[in-house]
Design an enzyme around this catalytic site. Structure first.
Site, mmCIF file in Angstrom:
data_model
loop_
_atom_site.group_PDB
_atom_site.id
_atom_site.type_symbol
_atom_site.label_atom_id
_atom_site.label_comp_id
_atom_site.label_asym_id
_atom_site.label_seq_id
_atom_site.Cartn_x
_atom_site.Cartn_y
_atom_site.Cartn_z
ATOM 1 N N LYS C 196 13.564 -31.908 19.505
ATOM 2 C CA LYS C 196 12.173 -31.496 20.162
ATOM 3 C C LYS C 196 11.061 -32.458 19.828
ATOM 4 O O LYS C 196 10.365 -32.440 18.655
ATOM 5 C CB LYS C 196 11.742 -29.934 19.891
ATOM 6 C CG LYS C 196 10.558 -29.549 20.757
ATOM 7 C CD LYS C 196 9.929 -28.344 20.203
ATOM 8 C CE LYS C 196 8.707 -28.630 19.570
ATOM 9 N NZ LYS C 196 7.747 -29.407 20.492
ATOM 10 N N GLU C 270 9.034 -33.547 6.273
ATOM 11 C CA GLU C 270 7.992 -34.719 6.081
ATOM 12 C C GLU C 270 6.607 -34.197 6.393
ATOM 13 O O GLU C 270 6.648 -34.080 7.543
ATOM 14 C CB GLU C 270 8.274 -35.848 6.894
ATOM 15 C CG GLU C 270 9.906 -36.586 6.487
ATOM 16 C CD GLU C 270 10.036 -37.434 5.598
ATOM 17 O OE1 GLU C 270 8.937 -37.356 4.553
ATOM 18 O OE2 GLU C 270 11.078 -37.772 4.969
ATOM 19 N N CYS C 304 0.589 -39.598 8.515
ATOM 20 C CA CYS C 304 0.657 -38.579 7.498
ATOM 21 C C CYS C 304 0.360 -39.290 6.151
ATOM 22 O O CYS C 304 0.118 -39.061 5.208
ATOM 23 C CB CYS C 304 1.997 -37.815 7.413
ATOM 24 S SG CYS C 304 3.575 -38.974 7.698
ATOM 25 N N GLU C 401 -6.203 -32.605 4.666
ATOM 26 C CA GLU C 401 -5.823 -33.733 5.733
ATOM 27 C C GLU C 401 -6.593 -33.772 6.925
ATOM 28 O O GLU C 401 -6.301 -32.577 7.976
ATOM 29 C CB GLU C 401 -4.280 -33.561 5.974
ATOM 30 C CG GLU C 401 -3.606 -34.915 6.719
ATOM 31 C CD GLU C 401 -2.119 -34.748 6.755
ATOM 32 O OE1 GLU C 401 -1.620 -33.869 6.869
ATOM 33 O OE2 GLU C 401 -1.540 -35.737 6.828
#
Lengths: 318, 308, 491
Positions: C196, C270, C304, C401
């Site tokens: 996806k 991840e 990331c 983040e």
């Protein structure tokens, strides 16, 4: 919580009934027919927790009974609380950096030292195993297997890195390598039937790989584990590297899985409900969950499964 | 520079810390700068700027007044057909040819640059090097391109290198001093950076990569390191120092990449002939052909542009 | 650290402006509408629903993409199961490998089209799509193709076998690269796939579906279901999936880990990061400055493993910050398709809103903000490269983040202080160390709790190099030999 408590009580009751069926006892108790004037009262051992290289009683001051194979009372075990667990994690965290930075050679020496000390107290461990139902020969066999298991992992400490690390041929002008590093602080739920060999198989590969840990000994068979603490204590294992609790698994399993300063939880067993609970709680800090089925083959994979892979890049130039 | 200033310079301490250089990092930065796509009007602007920054050079044992005279004509008239094309910045010759060049260039506004100090090896006694500079300046040289003593530098005799540059600077009088590091002989970018800093502290007006007689001559990574040294020197002192890559730059595309590097390292103030030069003998014609291609959309032939 | 202006400033506002150099989008073919890629062909979704995918640089609609519901996901998993049982698990591994090689080649052949669409759909600069995303995607297929018939050598004495059908959910920051990163090892290890893509960046995954079709990969081995979070959730919860591979935020990763509890499904995650990039005084400073730029402004900071926390030793802090600010003035912001663009568009309106909320928060918490002054286009989603100084470890912009071009700068005095600050985070994906001293690199590198250490470099990727995080940055590795185990059952 109420439901959980109920369930625990039921399970405990079941265990008690089960152990009552056993027949023989190996730890000698004063026989009734010894004349009173010659009788010597045996000094019973107090089993305590092992936290940060010390043997404290549980802060909760609670206990539970361990019954011998004949149903007689062997010992009062500490029924560790979540606060004991918290203290143990603190100790494991404090010990983590220096243990993971200890040379592989030193870790190997210390594991070998544990084996040496265990060898010297083989009879005591065999007797304890017998007390909880093992036959004499089975107990002796288990003790020697446990010693050999320690020697086996002592020999792995300075080798697994060579097997699992790699130099990676990246396309750019960089030197790139991957090595294993310990996951850190690990909480270990020992197998329900974990006796001496089980406990050592659970713990040895973890500390061989530089992890520090808090282990919850088998609820029904904790004797070997807690006695082993005495061996660890006299084997140059730094304080806090291995911490051992005894108590009700159902009471502590959630803490073991959810504590935010624990990096991984090792679960030995196959209770699907417990596994689900642990995996759910572990998500709180993306904790690694390592499920070990009964009878997992010893080997370096028992070490590598509790390791992280770290990859380092550096340019190659003048 | 007066006598006392000179003494001060000779006694001044050497720069105490030289920033390290990582070769791979430099190469990556260069690759990224080279990926700039310079098109249309910005390309024409760059090409014209390049022409104005050329030190048209002849440094051969076989140079004659005839050859130098022709070169000067080319310097003044890069392409006769186009009146709005800038002339080059300077003509660069041996000291023996300064008189010839000076006369040929007259009032054109093009400078005469002369190599000196026992070019290209630098292997001569100090007094001879100084005499050579004084002679070239006396004959009318506007700029002096000296070479450093690589032997001294590689031996770690930084004081000697520094003092030599300082003395040459003094010998130049009003002439501008370009200091050739001969980076192809220095071995590593750290050393290029070190030599650049030393030269600037000793008084260089320009720092220059190469004599053109040694391979590798100018490269983009070496030039980037020197530009960064110039930037740090500017931050520290406020004094602008010029930059001259020389040797092996013969294509317009490569020259544009140098300009991109200059623009993104030192910014606007350096984008002119006063602060940046190309030492080249055959770059001009390729630039001219590119300009023609931009105007006409048709690829060009060398036959239509005078060689010198 | 004083943030005073340097005594001597350079001027990057130059008389020589680069003319626009747009990559022509003519070469890229984008259909008006895309179905789901199931069983080797594009099919209409059972849901009957489609959603728009837009160009974040213009806000114009590029195409309409099918929204897969639970039925569609179920269908895709069924087809993947069939392909696994009947074809893919029975194929000789060497042949499996050859299919993957073929996919790698076709991506290379169509690289320009992929780069253009990646830039259009995601907002990233064409330079990055062209030079990094697309070549690396091809390289991932190339690398893993060769593993297909060599797995016994990767895991001696462990009889590696495929896990079965794997569900893969990928993010919007590297749409094609993440698809390659996920699909290539899965196929090499003998699994079939339901993938996806992220809602805002489905197009290159769908173009990859075309490649897979044109490579004659057996039908159903790779299936691609587009949609939003609910599609991903349906995939995670599907009973017949053997493994989930997820790349995305830590919050969603946590939910996935929670919902997979007790199912026996394997998973790799991840997740997010808040990497420290540590600059020591003895670093190659100019390369370090460039490294800082690459660490935080690469792909608009939608990375990331971005070096979003700069830790700079006090004695060089002023110098580094001055150079950093001047370097930022040369960054070109704007049309992602322009070959000179360094900073493209923020991927979506929602992400821009999130970034802007952090800019506000950072200032409210007392940090000092510096932004590039370049004018951004009137349409689309833009955030100029941003620095925060006067930042404390307790500030939100240090702890959370941002996933945008926003750098928090702190200083330190000693090696131990740097390590301690670097590790004072819930994340552990990556870390940077800049110093000329080898022994310090090994010391700091060893002590940073993160899966990737970039020493005197940053944001480098390679299919041979394992990637993944410690702590809340994820579980498992992807890439290299170590990444294979996630797609295998091992004794």
């Amino acid at each position: 919580m109420d439901k959980k408590n109920q369930k625990r009580t039921t399970r405990n009751a079941k265990q008690k009934t089960a152990s009552k069926k056993a027949v023989s006892t190996k730890i000698k108790r004063p026989a009734v027919d010894t004349p009173v004037e010659k009788a010597r009262l045996q000094v019973n051992k107090t089993y305590k927790l092992y936290i940060n290289g010390k043997f404290p009683r549980t802060e909760s001051a609670r206990y539970y009974n361990i019954l011998g194979a004949d149903g007689s009372m062997i010992a009062n075990m500490c029924r560790a609380s979540r606060k004991d667990f918290r203290e143990a994690v603190l100790a494991a965290r404090k010990a983590q950096l220096s243990w993971s930075n200890a040379s592989a050679y030193l870790r190997g020496q210390i594991l070998y030292r544990i084996a040496e000390m265990l060898e010297g107290r083989a009879d005591q461990f065999a007797a304890e195993l017998c007390a909880t139902g093992a036959s004499k020969s089975a107990a002796a066999k288990e003790v020697t297997a446990a010693i050999d298991c320690l020697v086996y992992y002592a020999g792995w400490t300075d080798k697994y890195q060579q097997i699992f690390s790699s130099v990676n041929p990246v396309a750019s002008s960089h030197f790139n390598f991957s090595i294993l590093e310990p996951m850190g602080v690990i909480s270990v739920l020992c197998a329900p039937k974990s006796s001496l060999l089980g406990f050592i198989s659970d713990v040895a590969p973890l500390i061989a790989g530089g992890n520090t840990l808090v282990a919850l000994a088998s609820e029904s068979a904790p004797l070997s584990a807690i006695s082993l603490a005495e061996v660890l204590h006299s084997s140059d294992v730094p304080a806090g590297v291995v911490n051992i609790l005894t108590g009700y698994r159902a009471e502590l399993v959630e803490q073991f899985a959810s504590h935010m300063d624990v990096n991984a939880v090792v679960y030995n067993g196959d209770d699907t409900e417990e596994i689900k609970l642990i995996e759910e709680q572990a998500a709180a800090n993306i904790k690694r969950v390592i499920i070990r089925r009964q009878g997992a083959k010893p080997g370096p994979y028992q070490i590598s499964q509790a390791q992280e892979v770290k990859t380092t890049w550096h340019p190659i130039g003048n | 520079m007066g006598r006392s200033a000179q003494e001060r310079l000779l006694k001044s301490p050497l720069p105490d810390y030289i920033t390290r250089v990582d070769q791979v990092g430099v190469e990556e930065r260069v690759a990224r700068l080279c990926s700039r796509s310079i098109k249309k009007s910005s390309k024409i602007q760059a090409l014209k700027l390049i022409l104005s920054q050329i030190d048209l050079t002849t440094l051969e044992g076989q140079d004659t007044p005839g050859k130098v005279g022709q070169l000067c004509q080319k310097a003044m008239r890069l392409h006769g057909a186009w009146p709005d094309i800038p002339h080059v910045a300077a003509v660069c010759v041996y000291p023996m040819m300064v008189t010839v060049a000076k006369k040929a260039l007259g009032e054109s506004g093009i400078n005469v640059a002369s190599v000196a100090t026992a070019f290209p090896s630098g292997m001569a006694p100090m007094h001879i090097k100084l005499d050579e500079i004084k002679m070239a300046v006396g004959e009318g040289a506007d700029e002096i391109d000296m070479v450093i003593s690589r032997g001294n530098f590689l031996q770690g005799e930084y004081r000697a290198v520094f003092d030599e540059i300082a003395m040459c600077k003094e010998a130049c009088g009003n002439a501008h001093l370009k200091v050739i590091l001969e980076t192809g002989e220095l071995g590593a970018l750290d050393r290029v950076r070190h030599a650049s800093t030393l030269a600037m502290h000793a008084g260089a007006d320009f720092i220059k990569t190469s004599t053109g007689k040694i391979q590798p001559a100018a490269t983009l990574p070496v030039t980037l390191v020197m530009l960064q040294a110039i930037r740090d020197y500017f931050y520290e002192t406020g004094r602008m120092v010029g930059m001259k890559p020389a040797g092996g730059i013969s294509k317009a595309k490569l020259a544009i990449q140098y300009l991109v590097m200059l623009r993104e390292t030192l910014g606007d103030a350096w984008l002119c002939p006063d602060w940046f030069r190309f030492g080249a003998s055959s770059l001009a014609n390729d630039v001219l052909m590119q300009i023609q291609k931009q105007h006409t959309g048709i690829y060009q032939s060398e036959d239509y542009f005078s060689k010198d | 650290m004083s943030t005073g202006e340097p005594a001597h400033k350079l001027n990057y506002d130059t008389r020589w402006e680069y003319s626009p150099a747009p990559e022509s989008a003519d070469h890229a073919r984008i259909d008006e509408q895309y179905g789901l890629f199931i069983g080797g062909k594009f099919v209409a979704p059972k849901s009957g629903e489609y959603f728009n995918t837009i160009n974040p640089a213009t806000e114009k609609v590029l195409s309409r993409v099918a929204a897969a519901n639970a039925d569609d996901v179920n269908n895709a998993v069924k087809v993947a199961r069939g392909a696994y049982e009947n074809v893919w698990s029975k194929m000789r591994p060497a042949e499996r490998g050859k299919y993957i090689f073929r996919i790698a080649r076709i991506i290379q052949e169509r690289s320009r089209e992929f780069a253009i669409i990646e830039s259009l759909d995601g907002g990233k600069p064409i330079r990055e799509a062209r030079d990094i995303d697309v070549p690396l995607a091809a390289a991932h297929f190339f690398y893993h193709a060769g593993w297909a018939d060599k797995l016994d050598y990767a895991f001696p004495c462990r009889s590696p076998s495929p896990v079965g059908v794997v569900g893969q959910i990928i993010p919007w920051n590297f749409p094609l690269l993440m698809a390659a990163w996920k699909i290539a090892p899965a196929l090499a290890c003998g699994n079939t796939v339901v993938l996806k893509p992220a809602e805002t960046t489905s197009l290159t995954a769908l173009k990859l579906a075309e490649v897979i079709r044109d490579a004659d990969l057996p039908k159903g081995v790779v299936n691609i279901v587009t949609g939003d979070g609910s599609t991903g959730s349906a995939l995670v919860q599907h009973n017949d999936i053997n493994k989930i591979a997820f790349t995305g935020s830590t919050d969603v990763g946590r939910l996935i880990q929670h919902s997979l509890a007790g199912t026996g499904k394997k998973y790799t995650l991840e997740l997010g990061g808040k990497a420290a990039n540590i600059i020591f005084a003895d670093a190659p400073i100019d390369q370090a400055v460039e490294g800082i730029i690459n660490a935080i402004f690469f792909n608009q900071g939608h990375v990331c493993c971005a070096g979003s926390r700069l830790l700079v030793q006090e004695s060089v802090a002023d110098q580094v910050v001055t150079k950093l600010k001047e370097r930022m003035q040369t960054l070109i912001i704007g049309d992602p398709l322009d070959k000179n663009t360094d900073i493209g568009a923020i991927n979506s309106a929602a992400q821009l809103e999130r970034i802007n909320s952090y800019l506000e928060l950072g200032q409210n918490e007392g940090a000092e903000m510096f932004q590039c002054t370049t004018k951004t286009p009137d349409f689309g989603f833009w955030c100029p490269p941003t620095l925060f100084t006067q930042v404390a470890q307790s500030h939100s912009i240090v702890r959370e983040e941002v996933f945008g071009p926003v750098l928090a700068i702190q200083t330190f005095r000693t090696v131990d202080e740097a390590i301690s600050k670097a590790n004072n985070t819930q994340y552990g994906l990556s870390g940077g160390v800049w110093t000329d001293k080898g022994s310090k690199i090994f010391n700091v590198g060893k002590n940073i709790r993160a899966g990737v250490i970039w020493a005197n470099t940053f944001n480098k990727f390679d299919p041979t190099s394992p990637f993944g995080g410690y702590k809340e940055s994820g579980v498992g590795r992807e890439g290299g030999l170590h990444g294979l185990s996630a797609y295998l059952n091992l004794d």
